[in-house]
Scaffold this motif. Structure first.
Motif, PDB file in Angstrom:
ATOM      1  N   ARG A 152       0.507  -0.778   0.125  1.00  0.00           N
ATOM      2  CA  ARG A 152      -0.299   0.071  -0.043  1.00  0.00           C
ATOM      3  C   ARG A 152       0.937   1.261   0.015  1.00  0.00           C
ATOM      4  O   ARG A 152       0.552   2.006   0.357  1.00  0.00           O
ATOM      5  CB  ARG A 152      -1.080   0.075   2.045  1.00  0.00           C
ATOM      6  N   MET A 155      -0.422   3.608  -2.578  1.00  0.00           N
ATOM      7  CA  MET A 155      -1.925   4.814  -2.030  1.00  0.00           C
ATOM      8  C   MET A 155      -1.631   5.797  -1.313  1.00  0.00           C
ATOM      9  O   MET A 155      -2.119   6.800  -1.009  1.00  0.00           O
ATOM     10  CB  MET A 155      -2.572   3.597  -0.909  1.00  0.00           C
ATOM     11  N   ARG A 163      -6.711   4.997  -5.171  1.00  0.00           N
ATOM     12  CA  ARG A 163      -6.152   3.587  -5.360  1.00  0.00           C
ATOM     13  C   ARG A 163      -7.037   2.820  -4.449  1.00  0.00           C
ATOM     14  O   ARG A 163      -7.462   3.623  -3.307  1.00  0.00           O
ATOM     15  CB  ARG A 163      -5.253   3.304  -4.950  1.00  0.00           C
ATOM     16  N   SER A 164      -7.411   1.552  -4.276  1.00  0.00           N
ATOM     17  CA  SER A 164      -8.164   0.788  -3.500  1.00  0.00           C
ATOM     18  C   SER A 164      -7.236  -0.648  -2.830  1.00  0.00           C
ATOM     19  O   SER A 164      -6.680  -0.779  -4.041  1.00  0.00           O
ATOM     20  CB  SER A 164      -9.941   0.379  -4.147  1.00  0.00           C
ATOM     21  N   PHE A 165      -7.989  -0.354  -1.885  1.00  0.00           N
ATOM     22  CA  PHE A 165      -6.307  -1.694  -1.406  1.00  0.00           C
ATOM     23  C   PHE A 165      -8.124  -2.915  -1.239  1.00  0.00           C
ATOM     24  O   PHE A 165      -9.161  -2.480  -0.825  1.00  0.00           O
ATOM     25  CB  PHE A 165      -6.039  -1.696  -0.130  1.00  0.00           C
ATOM     26  N   VAL A 189      -4.043  -4.310  -4.165  1.00  0.00           N
ATOM     27  CA  VAL A 189      -4.069  -2.674  -4.959  1.00  0.00           C
ATOM     28  C   VAL A 189      -5.264  -2.609  -5.692  1.00  0.00           C
ATOM     29  O   VAL A 189      -4.430  -2.659  -6.931  1.00  0.00           O
ATOM     30  CB  VAL A 189      -3.691  -1.712  -4.656  1.00  0.00           C
TER      31      VAL A 189
ATOM     32  N   ARG B  47      -9.509   2.597   3.087  1.00  0.00           N
ATOM     33  CA  ARG B  47      -9.054   2.831   2.063  1.00  0.00           C
ATOM     34  C   ARG B  47      -8.642   4.508   2.298  1.00  0.00           C
ATOM     35  O   ARG B  47      -7.609   4.883   1.663  1.00  0.00           O
ATOM     36  CB  ARG B  47     -10.474   3.384   1.361  1.00  0.00           C
ATOM     37  N   SER B  50      -4.382   4.103   4.865  1.00  0.00           N
ATOM     38  CA  SER B  50      -4.181   2.731   5.119  1.00  0.00           C
ATOM     39  C   SER B  50      -3.051   2.387   5.522  1.00  0.00           C
ATOM     40  O   SER B  50      -2.163   1.558   4.917  1.00  0.00           O
ATOM     41  CB  SER B  50      -3.712   2.701   3.227  1.00  0.00           C
TER      42      SER B  50
END
Ligand code: SF4
Ligand code: SF4
Lengths: 254, 385, 141
Positions: A152, A155, A163-165, A189, B47, B50
């Motif tokens: 991440r 991110m 961005r998303s995880f 991600v 999100r 993080s």
């Protein structure tokens, strides 16, 4: 001032070191494909222009977002913390912070579709320790879900929140998956891929196709005759926070 | 590993402590297995925020690891003889701390099975790659140094000559691990809280305060529990180091606050506003930060007045205050608030969940266990002399 | 000498543990005859020779994977000149082998290999009655 030969040589050596160090720092800092670092002639740079006036007229429309998420098996997770989003609507003042004055805020209360900017100098690519995200020579910032270790770092680096995880297994949140596109697994991600799978077939991105008002124009920014360049030369357009130096390839016509 | 046997004889209290740590490790491991199966959704991360306590604790313990240099440097470069007996304690502390750092990174990964990808696809433009290089190098350096020195001591012979340059090398290396760790954060656009050139110096200052503070506590504990005495003079000198480093650390924090708040630039001021006052009623970190501030100021008062500092009981309390204060500020606040507000101007709260604490506790227990065994061996070797 | 019973007990335990898989196999009444894999009726030749696929299909799949994702290689030319779409679900399964359960799993289970995690992301084509799914072209992945 008298410059002896010794002084001169010293200055010369100093500048050589400086130049060398500069090159080194630059090499460490730039993460683009070697090929794309050179000239742009004959190279593509895919980009998109979004006509916000049209979006404004279709207040609340999210056809582009839905088309994207259906096409790419993006899960609909109700828990805000674990959300996965590729293309979605966000309030104007959050997308363009500090770009409105106290009196326009109200007027600009509408939403703006946002997605990964496929930056020319992407911070996400710079930081990724495995090259699981990298920039293609045509400008698409790609993700390799096979390689991502889920650290991440990207991110933290992306200044646009693109961005998303996958905090949880996305599959239960998919409905009927699109069989032509894989899903993702827990612990990686993900983000918009500019529909690279459709570009390979010569198609336009799914969001562009889904918009009934043709508010999104997609094309090669390096081609002066492309429709997107024509559009950009005719109207005032902004990028999201260009001062950060990422060089977004998404433009908003205001 | 001739000395390992020393770790297997001990009092009932020793074994009780070991058993306690093993239980913590087992609990942490069980929580980790849950996380492995369910995903990081088991944590309080989101999100928007993080990175959380795993990465924050990683950052903090990099500092503890780097702080070994605060005993190694005076002894080897300035011949401060009082540290002769405790340099090895510092080096062993570094070994345990670096191991904890690596574990914290590991438990934070979404796909831990792929960890080797970092080596398979080395990526010099990623600071995480350099962090891995410098941390593993530092681990090896300290392991080698500690082992060689202890073995020489056991045999009653002088240490081999080649170890001296290795020790000297470990000094800049210690600085490098925390500098690179700061670079992880302060090279990112769009994270204004971290975007400050004094992040590395700040990290080093807080490291050189928290590490020696912990070392003081450890020395006092060793004196009480074992026959090993670091000596009043060594502890007094460590206290002076903590006093200076903590002063510099608080000064740096003040510089940050001034720059962000006086300039009034919203994206620099907001994270601090969030830390100290909360935004939109989201104020989970506010008590954490104020507690950190109060502890820091109290510790400073105790450390800066020589009369207080020389009293070992006061020094112990001050060291504890320094350690906890920095643990709160760096091991939690600084990392979490970097994500607030998010790039999309959203304030999202974060608090570790129970399983997350379980995993953190497990990693601490691993560190404490390593340290216990190391110190046990060291003390036994010295007792045998 | 008093240790003798302990030693024997230990030895027995060791042998029992080491041979555990054998006993498990016998208990589960597994046979030594491997699973029958039906060759697709309409295709005679896989993208590579059978022996190679049996041994090294993972290598081929990994090469396909990296080629397609990272190098823009979307087509694969077999030794006999046939061009295939690089796609696990779309080509391997949809065009020939049907589904993961019918093809991959049966062998993997028999051989006791823990299957790779392809299926965490890739999907098996929806099962269609009558065995092999139609050779509908266009399936991208
Ligand atoms: S918008 Fe973010 S994720 Fe997309 S290329 Fe730019 S930095 Fe990377
Ligand atoms: S999460 Fe994946 S893509 Fe992002 S930086 Fe880490 S390895 Fe790279």
């Amino acid at each position: 001032m008298k410059l002896t030969r010794k002084d001169f040589l010293r200055v010369l050596a100093g500048s050589a070191v400086a130049v060398g160090a500069g090159t080194l720092v630059h090499a460490v800092g730039s993460a683009n494909d070697k090929e794309s670092a050179g000239s742009t002639v004959g190279k593509k740079r895919w980009g998109m222009a979004v006509d916000l006036r049209k979006c404004r007229e279709e207040k609340g429309c999210d056809l582009c977002s839905r088309a994207c998420h259906r096409t790419h098996n993006v899960p609909q997770i109700p828990d805000r913390a674990h959300e996965v989003k590729w293309l979605w609507n966000e309030r104007h003042d959050k997308v363009f912070p500090f770009q409105q004055n106290d009196y326009t805020r109200q007027a600009l209360g509408e939403t703006v579709p946002i997605l990964c900017n496929h930056c020319t100098n992407p911070a996400c690519v710079r930081v990724c320790p495995t090259q699981a995200t990298w920039k293609r020579t045509d400008g698409v910032v790609m993700m390799d879900y096979h390689r991502c270790i889920g650290c991440r770092y990207c991110m933290a680096a992306c200044p646009y929140g693109s961005r998303s995880f996958n905090y949880v297994d996305p599959r239960p949140y998919l409905g009927t998956p699109n069989p032509d596109f894989p899903t993702r697994t827990t612990g990686v991600v993900e983000k918009c891929n500019f529909c690279e799978e459709r570009l390979a077939d010569g198609k336009q991105p799914a969001c562009v196709e889904a918009c009934p008002r043709n508010a999104m124009v997609f094309g090669d920014l390096n081609d002066g005759n492309s429709p997107i360049r024509q559009l950009l030369s005719g109207r005032y357009a902004v990028q999201r926070q260009p001062e950060l130096g990422c060089g977004p390839s998404i433009f908003y016509l205001v | 590993m001739i000395m390992l046997d020393k770790a297997f004889t001990g009092s009932g209290r020793y074994w009780g402590w070991i058993a306690f740590l093993l239980v913590l490790i087992a609990v942490g491991f069980a929580c980790y297995l849950r996380q492995l199966e369910y995903g990081l959704g088991i944590t309080g991360l989101s999100r928007d925020v993080s990175w959380g306590i795993y990465i924050a604790q990683f950052t903090f313990f990099v500092g503890v690891a780097a702080s070994a240099v605060m005993v190694v440097l005076p002894y080897y470069l300035h011949n401060v003889q009082q540290f002769a007996r405790i340099t090895i304690l510092g080096e062993l502390l570094a070994v345990a701390a670096v191991t904890m750092c690596m574990l914290f990174i590991f438990v934070d990964m979404g796909q831990p099975a792929r960890v080797l990808n970092v080596l398979l696809y080395p990526t010099p433009h990623s600071m995480m790659f350099w962090d891995m290089v410098s941390l593993s190098g530092y681990l090896v350096l300290n392991l080698v140094i500690a082992y060689v020195m202890l073995a020489a001591e056991q045999k009653g012979v002088p240490a081999p000559h080649w170890i001296k340059p290795v020790i000297i090398l470990s000094i800049p290396w210690a600085v490098s691990i925390h500098t690179v760790t700061a670079f992880l954060y302060n090279g990112l656009p769009g994270r204004p809280l971290w975007f400050t050139a004094i992040l590395a110096p700040r990290f080093l200052a807080s490291a050189f305060a928290s590490g020696p503070a912990l070392l003081i506590l450890l020395c006092l504990a060793l004196r009480r529990l074992t026959t090993f005495d670091a000596g009043h003079e060594a502890i007094r000198r460590l206290g002076v180091i903590v006093a200076y480093a903590m002063t510099v650390n608080v000064f740096f924090l003040f510089l940050e606050l001034f720059t962000a708040l006086y300039s009034g630039m919203p994206d620099h001021a907001e994270p601090f506003a969030y830390l100290f006052f909360g935004i939109d009623g989201k104020n989970g970190l506010v008590p954490v930060m104020w507690l950190s501030v109060v502890l820091a100021l109290a510790a400073l008062l105790a450390l800066l007045v020589p009369r207080f500092r020389r009293n070992e009981r006061v020094l112990a309390l001050a060291s504890l205050a320094v350690f906890v204060s920095l643990w709160l500020e760096k091991g939690m606040g600084l990392i979490v608030a970097g994500f607030v507000p998010s790039p999309l101007r959203t304030v999202t709260s974060y608090a570790p969940t129970a399983p997350e604490w379980g995993i953190v506790g497990g990693v601490w227990a691993v560190g404490a266990l390593m340290l216990t065994l190391f110190y046990k061996i060291t003390v036994s070797v010295r007792e045998a002399d | 000498m008093g240790d003798r019973p302990l030693i024997y007990a230990g030895l027995f335990l060791f042998v029992a543990l080491v041979t555990l898989p054998v006993w498990q196999g016998i208990a589960a009444q597994s046979s030594t005859v491997g699973p029958e894999l039906k060759a697709p009726a309409h295709k005679k030749q896989c993208v590579a020779p059978r022996a190679y696929m049996r041994e090294a299909h993972m290598e081929l799949l990994m090469a396909w994977r990296d080629g397609k994702v990272r190098k823009h290689e979307r087509h694969y030319t077999a030794a006999d000149g046939t061009v295939y779409n690089v796609s696990l679900t779309g080509t391997c399964l949809t065009q020939c082998h049907g589904s993961k359960e019918k093809f991959c799993d049966r062998c993997h289970e028999y051989a006791g290999v823990s299957a790779p995690n392809c299926w965490g992301c890739h999907t098996s084509p929806p099962a269609e009655p009558g065995g092999v799914a139609a050779v509908a072209a266009g399936g991208m992945r």
